[in-house]
Design a protein around this motif. Structure first.
Motif, short mmCIF file in Angstrom:
data_model
loop_
_atom_site.label_atom_id
_atom_site.label_comp_id
_atom_site.label_asym_id
_atom_site.label_seq_id
_atom_site.Cartn_x
_atom_site.Cartn_y
_atom_site.Cartn_z
N LEU A 314 31.74 -58.32 41.69
CA LEU A 314 30.44 -58.93 42.06
C LEU A 314 29.72 -59.50 40.84
CD1 LEU A 314 29.14 -56.40 44.73
CD2 LEU A 314 29.90 -58.75 45.11
N LYS A 315 30.06 -59.01 39.65
CA LYS A 315 29.46 -59.58 38.44
C LYS A 315 29.84 -61.04 38.26
CE LYS A 315 29.33 -55.25 35.79
NZ LYS A 315 29.87 -54.51 34.60
N GLU A 316 30.94 -61.44 38.89
CA GLU A 316 31.41 -62.83 38.77
C GLU A 316 30.75 -63.75 39.80
OE1 GLU A 316 33.40 -63.50 36.21
OE2 GLU A 316 33.23 -61.35 35.76
N VAL A 317 29.93 -63.18 40.67
CA VAL A 317 29.24 -63.97 41.70
C VAL A 317 27.80 -64.14 41.27
CG1 VAL A 317 28.67 -64.17 44.15
CG2 VAL A 317 30.76 -62.97 43.45
N ASP A 318 27.38 -65.38 41.05
CA ASP A 318 26.01 -65.64 40.60
C ASP A 318 25.00 -65.22 41.67
OD1 ASP A 318 26.91 -66.72 38.24
OD2 ASP A 318 26.93 -68.78 39.01
N GLY A 319 23.89 -64.65 41.20
CA GLY A 319 22.78 -64.39 42.10
C GLY A 319 22.89 -63.12 42.92
N ILE A 320 23.81 -62.24 42.54
CA ILE A 320 23.98 -60.98 43.29
C ILE A 320 23.25 -59.86 42.55
CG2 ILE A 320 25.59 -59.22 44.08
CD1 ILE A 320 25.79 -61.69 45.73
N THR A 321 22.40 -59.14 43.25
CA THR A 321 21.74 -57.95 42.72
C THR A 321 22.32 -56.73 43.40
OG1 THR A 321 19.67 -59.16 42.34
CG2 THR A 321 19.54 -56.75 42.40
N VAL A 322 22.89 -55.82 42.60
CA VAL A 322 23.46 -54.58 43.13
C VAL A 322 22.49 -53.44 42.82
CG1 VAL A 322 25.36 -52.94 43.00
CG2 VAL A 322 25.82 -55.39 42.89
N TYR A 323 22.25 -52.57 43.79
CA TYR A 323 21.29 -51.48 43.64
C TYR A 323 22.02 -50.14 43.48
CZ TYR A 323 18.36 -55.14 45.61
OH TYR A 323 17.73 -56.33 45.84
N GLY A 324 21.43 -49.27 42.67
CA GLY A 324 21.96 -47.93 42.53
C GLY A 324 22.62 -47.68 41.19
N PRO A 325 23.05 -46.44 40.94
CA PRO A 325 23.59 -46.05 39.64
C PRO A 325 25.01 -46.55 39.44
CG PRO A 325 23.72 -44.22 41.16
CD PRO A 325 22.99 -45.30 41.89
N LYS A 326 25.45 -46.48 38.19
CA LYS A 326 26.82 -46.91 37.87
C LYS A 326 27.83 -45.96 38.51
CE LYS A 326 29.91 -47.98 34.01
NZ LYS A 326 30.05 -48.08 32.54
#
Length: 407
Positions: A314-326
């Motif tokens: 998902l880091k390779e997809v622009d504009g994505i915000t992921v929620y929560g811990p690593k």
């Protein structure tokens, strides 16, 4: 774990949705069922459908053996000390409500406090809100860090000598946060409080040992762990359950009924009034056999790897915000630029990809995240990295689609 061999045991996965192979990423809402569980339900209704405990005929004996045999499987699965501590319910929600209505109403008053977290599912918020209103007790919330984990450095500010109940989910259905419930139980006990754990999102995915956690109550649902819908479990320490009064009354849970008064059966049956969910309990027992055969440790590791792989992709997809811990369970909750999560889910569904969108029965957490809704992909033992790749490809397609519409 041979995931492809596992997948073959789930008939529903071998189909197309909207002309595309199904990619099911909504197991946090409900899991799919292996053939063994489906066949067990069919076998019960075809071969020995009967009520339990009440009859001495052959079908009644077979049904009772199946029903109580499943209870013993559950006891071993969560390492309860006795089947007396395993209460069948309709699910996690019913189990939590039972504790709130029975233990809570008998033991809380205006000077007492209930402690939960802002990340709880509504099923672990509303019963305590109602209990607080009924008893005059205060409802307090543990503080969260920015990554969605509990700030354990501040728990002594919230869990005090006035605390009577601490109720926390083991794993967040939104953030994937794995909460330190063993440490929270110790903090609760230090102040004389009891600890309830909502295990709906942990029991299907990791090994649970209620004695090691030292929780006083533990609730979970069958349908999230490859079992049938409509059945779940409340574990409770025997001494607490013995002191509690039932909240549903009728047949099956009674010992003696007179014209003016009645007495209750011993544990666990005093909490199981009426004809129980017999087929569901038997199916849950078969689901436990299935999960044990694969291995909970392998399942947990597999899901952890999928979640980490998904977050990297998902880091390779622009504009994505992921929620929560690593470090998290197999759940990835996200938003996509200015595209509403329902629109994201709709476009993904057109390609046969099933994700959840909305507030996930966690509106206080949505407020804490400062969003109205999110989309969620949740993984289970039958998911693969190919599923993740298809999902990420679908997100890129979603972004392109809305870029063309609004660009």
């Amino acid at each position: 774990m041979d995931v492809r061999a596992v997948r073959k045991q789930f008939p529903i996965l071998d189909q197309e949705v909207n002309g595309q192979p199904l990619v099911y990423l909504d197991s946090a809402a409900t899991s799919q069922k292996p053939a063994q569980v489906i066949e067990a339900l069919d076998d019960y209704y075809r071969r020995y459908n009967s009520n339990v405990h009440r009859g001495v005929h052959t079908l009644g004996t077979l049904a009772t053996d199946g029903y109580e045999g499943a209870r013993e499987k559950i006891r071993k699965f969560i390492n309860a000390s006795s089947t007396e501590e395993v209460i069948y319910t309709r699910g996690t929600t019913t189990a939590i409500n039972l504790v709130a209505q029975s233990y809570g109403r008998a033991n809380l008053g205006p000077d007492d406090e209930i402690v939960i977290t802002p990340m709880e599912h509504h099923s672990n918020i509303i019963p305590w809100q109602q209990l607080a209103k009924a008893t005059g007790a205060a409802l307090k919330y543990l503080e969260l860090r920015k990554d969605g984990t509990i700030d354990m450095d501040k728990i002594e500010e919230t869990i005090t000598d006035r605390t009577k109940i601490v109720a926390v989910m083991h794993v967040s259905n939104v953030l994937g946060t794995i909460n330190p419930v063993k440490e929270l139980a110790a903090a609760a006990h230090k102040h004389g409080a009891v600890m309830l754990v909502d295990g709906a999102q942990s029991t299907p995915h990791m090994r649970v040992d209620v004695q090691d956690l030292d929780c006083d109550f533990f609730a979970f649902s069958s349908h999230k762990m490859c079992g049938p819908t409509g059945v779940g479990v409340l574990y409770g320490k025997k001494a607490l359950l013995e002191a509690m009064e039932p909240v549903e009354f009728g047949g099956e849970m009674i010992d003696f009924v007179g014209l003016q008064d009645s007495t209750w059966k011993e544990l666990p049956w005093k909490f199981e009034g009426g004809t129980p969910i017999i087929a569901g309990a038997i199916g849950l027992g078969v689901a436990i056999d299935f999960l044990e055969e694969i291995g909970l440790d392998d399942i947990e590791q597999h899901e952890h790897e999928l979640a980490q792989y998904a977050m990297e992709q998902l880091k390779e997809v622009d504009g994505i915000t992921v929620y929560g811990p690593k470090h998290r369970a197999g759940i990835v909750t996200f938003n996509c630029d200015d595209v509403h999560p329902h629109d994201v889910a709709t476009v993904l569904d057109a390609d046969g990809i099933a994700v959840r969108a909305g507030h996930h029965c966690a509106q206080p957490l949505m407020k804490w995240l400062d969003v109205s809704a999110t989309a969620r992909a949740s993984f289970y033992l039958y998911n693969t990295k190919d599923d993740v790749d298809t999902f990420v490809k679908g997100l890129n397609k979603t972004k392109e689609y809305f870029g063309d519409v609004f660009g």
